[in-house]
Motif scaffolding. Structure first.
Motif, PDB file in Angstrom:
ATOM      1  N   GLY A  40       0.803  -1.234   0.214  1.00 17.64           N
ATOM      2  CA  GLY A  40      -0.139  -0.016  -0.223  1.00 17.64           C
ATOM      3  C   GLY A  40       0.806   1.412   0.054  1.00 17.64           C
ATOM      4  N   GLN A  41       0.159   2.042  -0.037  1.00 16.59           N
ATOM      5  CA  GLN A  41       0.892   3.690   0.031  1.00 16.59           C
ATOM      6  C   GLN A  41      -0.037   4.858   0.569  1.00 16.59           C
ATOM      7  OE1 GLN A  41       1.897   4.840  -4.083  1.00 16.59           O
ATOM      8  NE2 GLN A  41       1.704   7.056  -3.712  1.00 16.59           N
ATOM      9  N   ILE A  42       0.603   5.234   1.732  1.00 19.74           N
ATOM     10  CA  ILE A  42      -0.100   6.584   2.235  1.00 19.74           C
ATOM     11  C   ILE A  42       0.941   7.766   2.433  1.00 19.74           C
ATOM     12  CG2 ILE A  42      -1.222   7.313   4.329  1.00 19.74           C
ATOM     13  CD1 ILE A  42      -2.457   4.700   4.661  1.00 19.74           C
ATOM     14  N   ARG A  43       1.820   7.438   3.269  1.00 20.24           N
ATOM     15  CA  ARG A  43       2.748   8.432   3.657  1.00 20.24           C
ATOM     16  C   ARG A  43       3.795   8.809   2.582  1.00 20.24           C
ATOM     17  NH1 ARG A  43       1.609   6.213   8.339  1.00 20.24           N
ATOM     18  NH2 ARG A  43       0.480   7.743  10.011  1.00 20.24           N
ATOM     19  N   SER A  44       4.197   7.895   1.723  1.00 16.31           N
ATOM     20  CA  SER A  44       5.336   8.063   0.713  1.00 16.31           C
ATOM     21  C   SER A  44       5.186   6.929  -0.102  1.00 16.31           C
ATOM     22  CB  SER A  44       6.652   7.710   1.323  1.00 16.31           C
ATOM     23  OG  SER A  44       7.845   7.775   0.573  1.00 16.31           O
ATOM     24  N   PRO A  45       5.463   7.185  -1.550  1.00 13.22           N
ATOM     25  CA  PRO A  45       5.352   6.264  -2.301  1.00 13.22           C
ATOM     26  C   PRO A  45       6.677   5.478  -2.739  1.00 13.22           C
ATOM     27  CG  PRO A  45       5.902   8.226  -3.438  1.00 13.22           C
ATOM     28  CD  PRO A  45       5.614   8.670  -2.085  1.00 13.22           C
ATOM     29  N   ASP A  46       7.918   5.785  -1.923  1.00 12.27           N
ATOM     30  CA  ASP A  46       9.105   5.272  -2.022  1.00 12.27           C
ATOM     31  C   ASP A  46       9.306   3.794  -2.132  1.00 12.27           C
ATOM     32  OD1 ASP A  46       9.837   7.976  -2.223  1.00 12.27           O
ATOM     33  OD2 ASP A  46      10.875   7.893  -0.263  1.00 12.27           O
ATOM     34  N   VAL A  47       8.735   3.120  -1.389  1.00 14.15           N
ATOM     35  CA  VAL A  47       8.565   1.624  -1.506  1.00 14.15           C
ATOM     36  C   VAL A  47       8.051   1.087  -2.609  1.00 14.15           C
ATOM     37  CG1 VAL A  47       8.042  -0.614  -0.293  1.00 14.15           C
ATOM     38  CG2 VAL A  47       8.881   1.382   1.009  1.00 14.15           C
ATOM     39  N   ARG A  48       6.899   1.415  -3.271  1.00 16.14           N
ATOM     40  CA  ARG A  48       6.330   1.011  -4.063  1.00 16.14           C
ATOM     41  C   ARG A  48       7.312   1.590  -5.523  1.00 16.14           C
ATOM     42  NH1 ARG A  48       1.122  -0.612  -4.804  1.00 16.14           N
ATOM     43  NH2 ARG A  48       0.955   0.486  -7.052  1.00 16.14           N
ATOM     44  N   ILE A  49       7.945   2.748  -5.579  1.00 10.34           N
ATOM     45  CA  ILE A  49       8.880   2.844  -6.685  1.00 10.34           C
ATOM     46  C   ILE A  49       9.972   2.048  -6.831  1.00 10.34           C
ATOM     47  CG2 ILE A  49      10.143   4.844  -7.571  1.00 10.34           C
ATOM     48  CD1 ILE A  49       8.026   6.860  -6.498  1.00 10.34           C
ATOM     49  N   ARG A  50      10.335   1.880  -5.588  1.00 10.88           N
ATOM     50  CA  ARG A  50      11.572   1.263  -5.440  1.00 10.88           C
ATOM     51  C   ARG A  50      11.402  -0.308  -6.180  1.00 10.88           C
ATOM     52  NH1 ARG A  50      12.960  -2.900  -2.193  1.00 10.88           N
ATOM     53  NH2 ARG A  50      11.729  -1.975  -0.514  1.00 10.88           N
ATOM     54  N   LEU A  51      10.378  -1.019  -5.611  1.00 13.18           N
ATOM     55  CA  LEU A  51       9.958  -2.255  -6.096  1.00 13.18           C
ATOM     56  C   LEU A  51       9.255  -2.079  -7.541  1.00 13.18           C
ATOM     57  CD1 LEU A  51       7.591  -3.171  -3.092  1.00 13.18           C
ATOM     58  CD2 LEU A  51       9.777  -4.203  -3.715  1.00 13.18           C
ATOM     59  N   TYR A  52       8.822  -1.267  -8.135  1.00 12.22           N
ATOM     60  CA  TYR A  52       8.386  -1.231  -9.599  1.00 12.22           C
ATOM     61  C   TYR A  52       9.804  -1.234 -10.591  1.00 12.22           C
ATOM     62  CZ  TYR A  52       6.888   1.078 -13.630  1.00 12.22           C
ATOM     63  OH  TYR A  52       6.522   1.418 -14.956  1.00 12.22           O
ATOM     64  N   PHE A  53      10.725  -0.429 -10.312  1.00  7.83           N
ATOM     65  CA  PHE A  53      11.757  -0.521 -10.842  1.00  7.83           C
ATOM     66  C   PHE A  53      12.760  -1.617 -10.654  1.00  7.83           C
ATOM     67  CE2 PHE A  53      11.107   4.101 -11.207  1.00  7.83           C
ATOM     68  CZ  PHE A  53      11.228   4.254 -12.344  1.00  7.83           C
ATOM     69  N   ARG A  54      12.845  -2.269  -9.713  1.00  4.44           N
ATOM     70  CA  ARG A  54      13.501  -3.562  -9.279  1.00  4.44           C
ATOM     71  C   ARG A  54      12.740  -4.619 -10.262  1.00  4.44           C
ATOM     72  NH1 ARG A  54      17.582  -6.616  -8.614  1.00  4.44           N
ATOM     73  NH2 ARG A  54      17.231  -8.235  -7.194  1.00  4.44           N
ATOM     74  N   LEU A  55      11.300  -4.741 -10.122  1.00  3.77           N
ATOM     75  CA  LEU A  55      10.697  -5.717 -10.776  1.00  3.77           C
ATOM     76  C   LEU A  55      10.974  -5.789 -12.222  1.00  3.77           C
ATOM     77  CD1 LEU A  55       7.472  -5.929  -8.971  1.00  3.77           C
ATOM     78  CD2 LEU A  55       9.201  -7.589  -9.070  1.00  3.77           C
TER      79      LEU A  55
END
Length: 205
Positions: A71-86
């Motif tokens: 999920g994403q509330i305070r920051s998108p950083d985790v989702r962005i990191r995972l997106y580029f990693r995948l």
């Protein structure tokens, strides 16, 4: 004909909602979830946590498809990191749309994005990659939601609005027609945004 296998990266509450939408869409067979080391072998509404982020390289040899269920509330950083990693590992990231949502054939939804139950994405709207359009959210005509955004439950983006990359719009909030939120903005729950906001603004009432 068997459905392609899909791994979900993230094993929290948002993953449960993603599972339900993916099951209803019916295009993929969920192979398992990726979680923290202490979550391995735990069950999430019938699906096991089969590995951690450290195993993604190996899993890329077994599965073609992956979806970010963090999920994403305070920051998108985790989702962005995972997106580029995948993407780096060669996974294909599907676009997931609930059959209980309405997405106009004149709208566009980016890769790795999910449109959840009851949401509406109207004609001329554009939703970027790696976004969450959550349950019963409304993205009205010609609105633009840039990459890595979360439009939360019941939020309303009126016509010709623009939400900058990495922004979050909280549950039940309303964005007035024609205004823009800059990149990395955060709008709290149940608010009315009547004027454009600069990048990085926290509009929390």
């Amino acid at each position: 004909m068997s459905k392609p296998g899909l791994i979900l990266v993230g094993a929290g509450g948002h993953a449960h909602a993603c599972i339900d939408v993916i099951e209803q869409q019916g295009r993929y067979q969920i192979a398992g979830l990726i979680g923290m080391p202490d979550e391995v072998d735990s069950l999430h509404i019938g699906y096991s946590v089969i590995a951690t982020d450290a195993d993604l390289h190996e899993l890329a040899g077994q599965y073609r498809h992956a979806f970010i269920s963090v999920g994403q509330i305070r920051s998108p950083d985790v989702r962005i990191r995972l997106y580029f990693r995948l993407l780096e590992l060669g996974f294909q990231l599907p676009t997931v749309i609930s059959p209980a949502a309405y997405v106009s054939r004149h709208a566009t939804i980016g890769v790795g994005s999910i449109v959840m139950h009851g949401a509406v994405v109207n004609a001329g709207a554009e939703v970027g990659d790696n976004c969450i359009i959550n349950s019963r959210a409304l993205v009205e005509h010609d609105a633009i939601v840039e990459a890595n955004c979360h439009i939360s439950t019941g939020a309303i983006l009126n016509g010709n609005t623009r939400v900058g990359a990495g922004s979050y719009v909280g549950s039940g909030s309303v964005i007035r027609e024609g205004i823009a939120l800059g990149e990395g903005c955060m709008v709290g729950m149940g608010l009315s945004v009547r004027h454009s906001q600069a990048s990085g603004t926290r509009f929390v009432g």
